[in-house]
Structures are given as C-alpha cells and as structure tokens.
Design a protein around this motif. Structure first.
Motif, mmCIF file in Angstrom:
data_model
loop_
_atom_site.group_PDB
_atom_site.id
_atom_site.type_symbol
_atom_site.label_atom_id
_atom_site.label_comp_id
_atom_site.label_asym_id
_atom_site.label_seq_id
_atom_site.Cartn_x
_atom_site.Cartn_y
_atom_site.Cartn_z
ATOM 1 N N GLU A 96 10.832 3.710 4.264
ATOM 2 C CA GLU A 96 10.668 4.448 5.622
ATOM 3 C C GLU A 96 12.302 3.971 6.044
ATOM 4 O OE1 GLU A 96 8.221 6.041 7.207
ATOM 5 O OE2 GLU A 96 9.967 6.531 8.446
ATOM 6 N N GLU A 97 12.715 5.025 6.752
ATOM 7 C CA GLU A 97 14.125 4.991 7.470
ATOM 8 C C GLU A 97 14.134 5.307 8.889
ATOM 9 O OE1 GLU A 97 16.667 3.368 6.061
ATOM 10 O OE2 GLU A 97 16.495 3.278 4.199
ATOM 11 N N THR A 98 12.989 5.952 9.206
ATOM 12 C CA THR A 98 12.866 6.235 10.516
ATOM 13 C C THR A 98 12.806 4.875 11.551
ATOM 14 O OG1 THR A 98 11.459 8.047 9.921
ATOM 15 C CG2 THR A 98 11.528 7.766 12.203
ATOM 16 N N ALA A 99 13.442 4.944 12.864
ATOM 17 C CA ALA A 99 13.761 3.788 13.783
ATOM 18 C C ALA A 99 12.109 3.307 13.903
ATOM 19 C CB ALA A 99 14.317 4.032 14.666
ATOM 20 N N PRO A 100 11.884 2.097 14.006
ATOM 21 C CA PRO A 100 12.786 0.868 14.002
ATOM 22 C C PRO A 100 12.937 0.403 12.635
ATOM 23 C CG PRO A 100 10.322 0.493 14.634
ATOM 24 C CD PRO A 100 10.502 1.814 14.364
ATOM 25 N N TYR A 101 12.417 0.983 11.463
ATOM 26 C CA TYR A 101 12.389 0.601 10.253
ATOM 27 C C TYR A 101 13.846 0.936 9.638
ATOM 28 C CZ TYR A 101 7.869 -0.124 9.820
ATOM 29 O OH TYR A 101 6.193 -0.603 10.135
ATOM 30 N N SER A 102 14.404 0.004 8.583
ATOM 31 C CA SER A 102 15.598 0.296 8.126
ATOM 32 C C SER A 102 15.648 -0.260 6.750
ATOM 33 C CB SER A 102 16.840 -0.524 8.686
ATOM 34 O OG SER A 102 17.821 -0.563 7.949
ATOM 35 N N SER A 103 15.560 0.641 5.674
ATOM 36 C CA SER A 103 15.479 0.155 4.280
ATOM 37 C C SER A 103 13.736 -0.202 3.954
ATOM 38 C CB SER A 103 16.397 -1.040 3.635
ATOM 39 O OG SER A 103 17.598 -0.563 3.841
ATOM 40 N N GLY A 104 13.082 0.356 4.859
ATOM 41 C CA GLY A 104 11.618 -0.025 4.635
ATOM 42 C C GLY A 104 11.114 -1.386 5.369
ATOM 43 N N PHE A 147 7.359 -0.770 5.380
ATOM 44 C CA PHE A 147 6.661 0.568 5.165
ATOM 45 C C PHE A 147 7.352 1.307 4.025
ATOM 46 C CE2 PHE A 147 5.236 4.147 8.462
ATOM 47 C CZ PHE A 147 4.402 4.621 7.326
ATOM 48 N N VAL A 148 6.225 1.765 3.053
ATOM 49 C CA VAL A 148 7.086 2.569 1.554
ATOM 50 C C VAL A 148 6.008 3.538 1.523
ATOM 51 C CG1 VAL A 148 7.625 2.158 -0.804
ATOM 52 C CG2 VAL A 148 7.679 0.445 0.743
ATOM 53 N N HIS A 149 6.742 4.736 1.013
ATOM 54 C CA HIS A 149 5.886 5.896 0.682
ATOM 55 C C HIS A 149 6.021 5.922 -0.915
ATOM 56 C CE1 HIS A 149 5.809 7.769 4.900
ATOM 57 N NE2 HIS A 149 7.086 6.859 4.754
ATOM 58 N N PHE A 150 4.735 6.336 -1.408
ATOM 59 C CA PHE A 150 4.736 6.628 -3.045
ATOM 60 C C PHE A 150 4.181 7.918 -3.208
ATOM 61 C CE2 PHE A 150 4.217 1.981 -2.286
ATOM 62 C CZ PHE A 150 4.623 1.444 -2.907
ATOM 63 N N MET A 151 4.759 8.201 -4.512
ATOM 64 C CA MET A 151 4.417 9.479 -5.066
ATOM 65 C C MET A 151 3.901 9.183 -6.513
ATOM 66 S SD MET A 151 6.652 10.325 -2.342
ATOM 67 C CE MET A 151 8.206 10.317 -3.135
ATOM 68 N N PHE A 152 2.642 9.530 -6.677
ATOM 69 C CA PHE A 152 2.039 9.193 -8.087
ATOM 70 C C PHE A 152 1.770 10.653 -8.725
ATOM 71 C CE2 PHE A 152 -1.023 8.164 -11.079
ATOM 72 C CZ PHE A 152 -0.703 7.169 -11.959
ATOM 73 N N ASN A 153 2.123 10.731 -10.020
ATOM 74 C CA ASN A 153 1.860 11.816 -10.793
ATOM 75 C C ASN A 153 1.367 11.455 -12.088
ATOM 76 O OD1 ASN A 153 3.058 13.754 -13.180
ATOM 77 N ND2 ASN A 153 2.194 15.130 -11.358
ATOM 78 N N LEU A 154 0.145 12.193 -12.564
ATOM 79 C CA LEU A 154 -0.529 11.808 -13.899
ATOM 80 C C LEU A 154 -0.525 13.069 -14.614
ATOM 81 C CD1 LEU A 154 -1.650 9.258 -15.346
ATOM 82 C CD2 LEU A 154 -4.092 10.358 -14.345
ATOM 83 N N SER A 155 0.176 13.327 -15.707
ATOM 84 C CA SER A 155 -0.044 14.587 -16.509
ATOM 85 C C SER A 155 -0.368 14.359 -17.919
ATOM 86 C CB SER A 155 1.221 15.180 -16.341
ATOM 87 O OG SER A 155 2.214 14.625 -16.918
ATOM 88 N N ASP A 156 -1.388 15.381 -18.061
ATOM 89 C CA ASP A 156 -1.996 15.015 -19.559
ATOM 90 C C ASP A 156 -2.419 16.565 -19.799
ATOM 91 O OD1 ASP A 156 -2.882 13.758 -21.950
ATOM 92 O OD2 ASP A 156 -5.026 13.605 -21.048
ATOM 93 N N ARG A 157 -2.806 16.761 -21.123
ATOM 94 C CA ARG A 157 -3.458 18.220 -21.316
ATOM 95 C C ARG A 157 -4.875 18.348 -20.561
ATOM 96 N NH1 ARG A 157 -3.333 17.903 -27.770
ATOM 97 N NH2 ARG A 157 -2.590 15.816 -27.485
ATOM 98 N N GLN A 158 -5.528 17.378 -20.226
ATOM 99 C CA GLN A 158 -6.710 17.559 -19.737
ATOM 100 C C GLN A 158 -6.539 17.430 -18.033
ATOM 101 O OE1 GLN A 158 -9.357 14.925 -22.099
ATOM 102 N NE2 GLN A 158 -10.153 16.707 -23.200
ATOM 103 N N VAL A 159 -5.881 16.580 -17.838
ATOM 104 C CA VAL A 159 -5.762 16.122 -16.330
ATOM 105 C C VAL A 159 -4.375 16.117 -15.842
ATOM 106 C CG1 VAL A 159 -6.027 13.929 -14.678
ATOM 107 C CG2 VAL A 159 -7.238 14.098 -17.002
#
Lengths: 256, 139
Positions: A107-115, A131-143
């Motif tokens: 998170e870089e929005t004030a009052p945060y700096s470098s999270g 404060f940290v945002h995560f993006m998780f991706n799972l890829s498979d033939r079925q999922v």
C-alpha cells in the motif's frame, strides 16, 4: 398355572427377538455416534481447493505479522518486501492443484509508505501497521482460479493520563491504556510505562507504589506516585501485543 | 404341536442372527468407504488439521521452538483415533528439520495420502517451512 408357564415358554423366542432388536439398535446408534463425534471436529464438506486458498491467505497474513513485528522492534523497513519475495517464491513452486502464481503490491496511499505506517505520536495515539494487497492465480486444465485479497495488520494504542498533586512536588499519576488489533480490543504481552523528569524518562517501580491492573479486555490501568516539579506531567507507554508487534505513544496528563 | 415348537425356535434364532448380521453389514460401510473417497477425505482432514493449528500461529511456534512432542500431542488430539500419520518438516532449502519423529506410524502404508503445507512463523525472525503430512486410514 401350568398353562401360564407354557405360554411364558412359548413367548421366550419373541422376547429374545425383541432383545436382539434392542441390542442391534444400541449397536447401530453407538457406531453412528462414534463416527459423528470423530468427524464433527473437522469440516469434511469443505472443498480441498478452498482449503488450499485459505492456507495461502493464512501464510500471507503470517508473513505480514512477522515482518511488522520485526520492523517495530528496530528492523529495517525492507524486511517486509524481502519476506514477501520469499513467500511468493515458495508459493510459486507449489503445484498441488495446478500452476500457482502469487503477486503482491504494498500500500502506498498515505499514511502508508512501502506498505508500512508507524505513528508513535505524542497525542496519546500510536499505530504500527502494515498493508499489502495480494493477487493469486491458479491455472490447470481443470481449474482456473483468481483470488484478490489484502492483509492489513494494525496494532493501535491509546493512552489517557491524569494527575493530582498530593505533596509539594509529589504527584499521583493515573494512566489508562487501551490496545487494539485491527480495531478490536486485544491483550498485550507486555506494557511498559515511563514518566518524564527533565530530559530523561524514568520507569516507575515499587518505590513509586507503581501498580497496573489488567482488565482482560485490552484495557490496562496504571497508577504511581512521583516527584515531578514541573506542572506538566508527561507519560510514555510502550506495548508489545501478543503477536510481538511493538507500539508506543506519549501523552501529557491533565490535572484533576 | 410339540414337534412344531422346535422349528419355531430355530426360525426365531435364525431371525435374531439375521437382524444382528444385517446391523453389522449396515454399519461396516461407515468405516470402509470407497478408496478414492477415503483418500479425498484424508486430504481434507489433514489440511484442516494443519490450518487449525496454524490459524493462531501455534504451528509455526511449535516448529520454531523444535517442540516436537507438543506438535505430536496436538496432532494426536486433532486427528480421529486410528488414523495413521507421519509429519516431516523441511526448511527453505528442503532440509529436514524435525530431529524427532512426529507421528504414530513411520510408514503409514501404500494407501497413504501426502499433503504438502506451507507454514510461515509469525515471529519477527520470519521463517518458512514446508510440511509434508502422510495420512492413512487403519486397514
């Protein structure tokens, strides 16, 4: 008399049958009970993929907690990014359900700096937060699954002090401390109180009749006697929460 | 009339045996579900047990403190009686960490399922572990 006995003997087979039925019922219900008790502690209806995603989120949270605990006790601000990089690399190696990819942005929005946000103020309000945002991706033939989530770990401290003069310079000081984790009252693992004398900070001890009461709900009440010549009584409280995250704040006590 | 009494007794005894036998047959599937379903259940069970331990940071604390006895006790408490398990902890370099065996069976058997779980400590000295949990139902 004989006829009754004869009937009794003739009915004995039915009695056995009823007894067997009762035994069977007891056996069946016992078996069902044992099975239910063993399974009730664990929710087996949950989806294995959901469990995996939950474990990833849990790990992410632990990384952030550990990092902010480190930084609050004097560690470098780069610890958060370094730990997150390690975590991401570890998750990316997983292939239980397919190819896992985890990314994060701090998170870089004030009052945060470098999270990170630290505010160990003088107004009776202190914060240690990450404060940290995560993006998780799972890829498979079925999922194919995409999951966005954030982790915000915040330890907040508020203090309020009052004093009354009981002697020439002697003052009775009372301080109420409140601790919060993510906005909810939380228990501390350690509360350290200081008061200011000239340019230095002193810790009250038994000679100051120092006493602290833990109300068990994140509220602590401390009181002590001290010789403070100035009419301004300043106190400082350093608290370590149960996650070992440190937070500090100072306050000026009001006279009563 | 007296000749028939014996036959009725035999029929009644036969009925009693049938009732008991059918109850035993009925309850047997509870402990022996099809293999695939059993394995799937074991995987869920293992992951949920580890999540439960990890939820408040206990799992990481026990590993970091090398408290293998307490870890084994926690696993024994959370897993249903009779389930065989063997837990191995690896560090970031995939070196085995637990010096003591954590489990109730060193070889849970060919039917065993393996769960891989990532654990991060909440301590300021953040550490990363990979946990391998082998689980098997009793034969």
């Amino acid at each position: 008399m004989k006829v009754r006995e004869m009937r009794k003997k003739q009915n004995s087979g039915q009695v056995i049958l009823i007894a067997v039925l009762a035994m069977a019922l007891i056996l069946l219900s016992t078996q069902i009970y044992v099975f239910e008790v063993q399974m009730s502690t664990i929710n087996l209806n949950s989806n294995p993929l959901n469990n995996y995603l939950f474990a990833i989120k849990l790990g992410s949270r632990n990384v952030v907690i550990g990092s902010i605990a480190n930084i609050s006790s004097g560690g470098s601000n780069t610890v958060l990014a370094a730990n997150l990089d390690k975590w991401v690399a570890l998750v990316d190696k997983q292939n239980q359900f397919g190819r896992s990819t985890l990314n994060y942005t701090v998170e870089e929005t004030a009052p945060y700096s470098s999270g990170i946000w630290f505010s160990w103020g003088t107004e009776g309000f202190g914060v240690s937060s990450a404060f940290v945002h995560f993006m998780f991706n799972l890829s498979d033939r079925q999922v194919e699954a995409d999951l966005s989530y954030f982790v915000n770990v915040t330890t907040t401290l508020t203090i309020e002090g009052t004093y009354r003069t009981v002697g020439a310079d002697e003052k009775q000081v009372n301080v109420t401390v409140n601790l919060f984790n993510e906005g909810k009252p939380a228990l501390a693992s350690q509360v350290t109180l200081y008061y200011r004398i000239l340019d230095g900070w002193l810790r009250p001890n038994a000679s100051n009749s120092y006493a602290i009461t833990d109300y068990g709900n994140g509220t602590y009440f401390a009181s002590f006697l001290a010789n403070i010549s100035s009419s301004t009584v300043e106190v400082s409280v350093l608290v370590s929460d149960q996650r070992q995250i440190l937070v500090r704040t100072n306050a000026t006590c009001s006279q009563i | 009339m007296f000749d028939n009494k014996g036959q009725i007794k035999i029929i009644e005894a036969f009925l009693a045996i049938s009732v008991m036998f059918s109850v035993l047959v009925l309850t047997a599937p509870m402990s022996s579900t099809p293999d695939l379903e059993k394995q799937e259940k074991l995987k869920k069970l293992g992951t949920q047990v580890l999540i439960k331990l990890d939820n408040n940071g206990t799992l990481g604390k026990l590993i970091e403190g090398e408290n293998w006895t307490a870890l084994k006790q926690s696993m024994d408490l959370l897993l249903p009686t009779g389930v065989f398990y063997n837990l191995t902890v690896y560090d970031e370099n995939m070196q085995k960490v637990n010096t003591q065996e954590v489990g109730n069976s060193s070889q849970p058997g060919p039917e065993a399922v393996v769960i891989q779980y990532l654990c991060v400590t909440q301590s300021s000295d953040t550490r990363f572990y990979t946990i391998q949990l082998q689980l098997a139902w009793p034969e």
